[in-house]
Design an enzyme around this catalytic site. Sequence first.
Site, PDB file in Angstrom:
ATOM      1  N   ASP A  40     -30.920   8.611  -5.945  1.00  0.00           N
ATOM      2  CA  ASP A  40     -30.841   7.435  -6.856  1.00  0.00           C
ATOM      3  C   ASP A  40     -29.518   7.052  -7.611  1.00  0.00           C
ATOM      4  OD1 ASP A  40     -31.333   9.433  -8.651  1.00  0.00           O
ATOM      5  OD2 ASP A  40     -33.063   8.369  -9.503  1.00  0.00           O
ATOM      6  N   ASP A 260       0.585  13.500  -3.852  1.00  0.00           N
ATOM      7  CA  ASP A 260       0.557  12.036  -3.343  1.00  0.00           C
ATOM      8  C   ASP A 260      -0.624  11.563  -4.252  1.00  0.00           C
ATOM      9  OD1 ASP A 260       0.141   9.693  -2.247  1.00  0.00           O
ATOM     10  OD2 ASP A 260       0.347  10.554   0.004  1.00  0.00           O
ATOM     11  N   HIS A 350       4.580  10.414  10.926  1.00  0.00           N
ATOM     12  CA  HIS A 350       3.682   9.203  10.466  1.00  0.00           C
ATOM     13  C   HIS A 350       5.017   8.315  10.039  1.00  0.00           C
ATOM     14  CE1 HIS A 350       5.381  10.120   6.450  1.00  0.00           C
ATOM     15  NE2 HIS A 350       4.946  11.213   6.514  1.00  0.00           N
ATOM     16  N   HIS A 354       3.778   1.116   4.347  1.00  0.00           N
ATOM     17  CA  HIS A 354       2.614   0.438   4.699  1.00  0.00           C
ATOM     18  C   HIS A 354       2.666  -0.463   3.619  1.00  0.00           C
ATOM     19  CE1 HIS A 354       0.544   2.718   1.316  1.00  0.00           C
ATOM     20  NE2 HIS A 354       0.705   3.895   2.107  1.00  0.00           N
ATOM     21  N   HIS A 361      -3.800   0.822   1.439  1.00  0.00           N
ATOM     22  CA  HIS A 361      -3.081   0.363   2.862  1.00  0.00           C
ATOM     23  C   HIS A 361      -3.612  -1.133   2.914  1.00  0.00           C
ATOM     24  CE1 HIS A 361      -3.493   4.875   4.372  1.00  0.00           C
ATOM     25  NE2 HIS A 361      -2.571   4.652   3.560  1.00  0.00           N
ATOM     26  N   GLU A 384       8.193   5.986   2.273  1.00  0.00           N
ATOM     27  CA  GLU A 384       7.510   7.271   2.125  1.00  0.00           C
ATOM     28  C   GLU A 384       8.008   8.138   3.378  1.00  0.00           C
ATOM     29  OE1 GLU A 384       3.255   7.734   2.511  1.00  0.00           O
ATOM     30  OE2 GLU A 384       3.054   5.570   2.374  1.00  0.00           O
ATOM     31  N   ARG A 405       7.294  15.147   0.932  1.00  0.00           N
ATOM     32  CA  ARG A 405       7.239  13.638   1.064  1.00  0.00           C
ATOM     33  C   ARG A 405       7.749  13.137  -0.220  1.00  0.00           C
ATOM     34  NH1 ARG A 405       2.802  13.259   3.113  1.00  0.00           N
ATOM     35  NH2 ARG A 405       1.355  12.665   1.388  1.00  0.00           N
ATOM     36  N   GLU A 407       7.790   9.130  -1.980  1.00  0.00           N
ATOM     37  CA  GLU A 407       7.078   7.788  -1.681  1.00  0.00           C
ATOM     38  C   GLU A 407       7.332   7.064  -3.020  1.00  0.00           C
ATOM     39  OE1 GLU A 407       2.897   7.846  -1.137  1.00  0.00           O
ATOM     40  OE2 GLU A 407       3.045   5.831  -0.152  1.00  0.00           O
TER      41      GLU A 407
HETATM   42  N1  GLY Z   1      -1.661   8.023  -0.080  1.00  0.00           N
HETATM   43  C1  GLY Z   1      -1.763   7.295   1.181  1.00  0.00           C
HETATM   44  C2  GLY Z   1      -0.558   6.919   1.800  1.00  0.00           C
HETATM   45  O1  GLY Z   1       0.405   7.475   1.300  1.00  0.00           O
HETATM   46  O2  GLY Z   1      -0.501   6.394   2.716  1.00  0.00           O
HETATM   47 MN    MN Z   2       1.001   8.169  -0.772  1.00  0.00          MN
HETATM   48 MN    MN Z   3       1.497   5.520   0.987  1.00  0.00          MN
END
Ligand code: GLY
Ligand code: MN
Ligand code: MN
Length: 441
Positions: A40, A260, A350, A354, A361, A384, A405, A407
């Site tokens: 619940d 991230d 990747h 985006h 996204h 990124e 990475r 970003e």
């Molecule tokens: N944190 C999700 C992305 O970088 O797309």
């Molecule tokens: Mn990200």
């Molecule tokens: Mn991202």
Amino acid sequence: MPVDIAPFQARRARLLQTMQEAGGGVAIIPTAPERIRNRDTHHGYRFDSYFYYLSGFREPEAVLVLVAGDAPKSLLFCRSKDIEREIWDGFRFGPDAAREAFGFDEAHPIAELDAKLAELLANQPTIFHSMGYEPDWDRRVTDALNRVRAQARSGCHAPAQIRDVRSLLDEMRLVKDAAEVATMRRAADISAGAHRRAMAATRPGAFEYEVEAELLHEFRRHGSQAPAYGSIVAGGANACVLHYVDNQCRLQDGDLLLIDAGCELDGYASDITRTFPVNGRFSGPQKAVYELVLAAQAAAIAAIRPGIDWNTPHDAATRVLAQGYLDLGLLQGSLDGVLESGSYRQFYMHRTGHWLGLDVHDAGEYKLGGEWRLLAAGNVLTVEPGTYIRPADGVPEAFWNIGIRIEDDALVTPAGCDIITHAAPKSVADIEALMAEARRG
Ligand code: GLY
Ligand code: MN
Ligand code: MN
């Protein structure tokens, strides 16, 4: 409650205008359902992004109905006042106060929706609805349509078309208005501060979740309602798992930490990745790969301006990375060969960004008529690039398990772009200086 309802009213007026130009009709835009977490207990409530974009209204059990025509109108259906429930669950506006506070033409109890929908849909050409988005709503809209059809003998006709309202709204959401930009800048600042705090707090021997806690603390103490997505706090080899969210491991001296993480503020996401050494100093191989990813990001950012196509920043970043993999001995051959064969994808699998907005996204097409869409002022996108080096034959061991990475979030401006996440340090010198300062206490 929104501070300023004018942007929401302006968006409703624009959608009504677009619906009218498309021949008129009625749009039905429900907010998200509450979702059970266990027995619940519910997940923290998050409104639907399309609904919020047009209404500013944050309560569950609400539906926006827009009627295009010579006298366009917007109606909210929401929960009625209920003192008993409000003692347990908190304040609810009720239709009268909601109409007043959010500037709707009409507001009604949600219990009246089905009956009112049948009236509103009579003699309209089109229903604008997100078909297939929520099965319950598909059924409810179909039921309303059938109730109108059942009245055919009394001379009213039912809508002959259903159009996906998202196709109209996605185009609007791609170009942020001034209110959205202001909120996204605040979200970006909070997240940048959280990354600085995380860098300052990181030590060999700490657990990934302890660093995650620093991020969450900083998000929340600045008024962010929630993280925009599950935070990735990935030490060492974990950084080579693109969607790592366990965050349970102990951080090792000599490893990198990839974070991230971004907060959501008043519905809007931020999305930042930083990668830095657990002990505060990059090793030689770590620095070499880091500088390469940073150069790839700089190349992508330098390409961003109105009129270039979506893929150009990705191509720019990929080219730099591919050359770097050759220079570092990660790949053999020629630049053209590596780009053509796609062998660089062993380390960069990747895309470079985006759309960003209400959803991390975010809504919006990347191609139009089979061609990459052109960037326009007011778009917000992430940049990124990364590099993820798993142990493998032919890969120099010095680079094994390095995952990096970097970003940032870019607002496209008439002249180029503005990196709204710039307050999170990313040069080797700035990161090492911040971490050294934090250790001095
Ligand atoms: N944190 C999700 C992305 O970088 O797309
Ligand atoms: Mn990200
Ligand atoms: Mn991202």
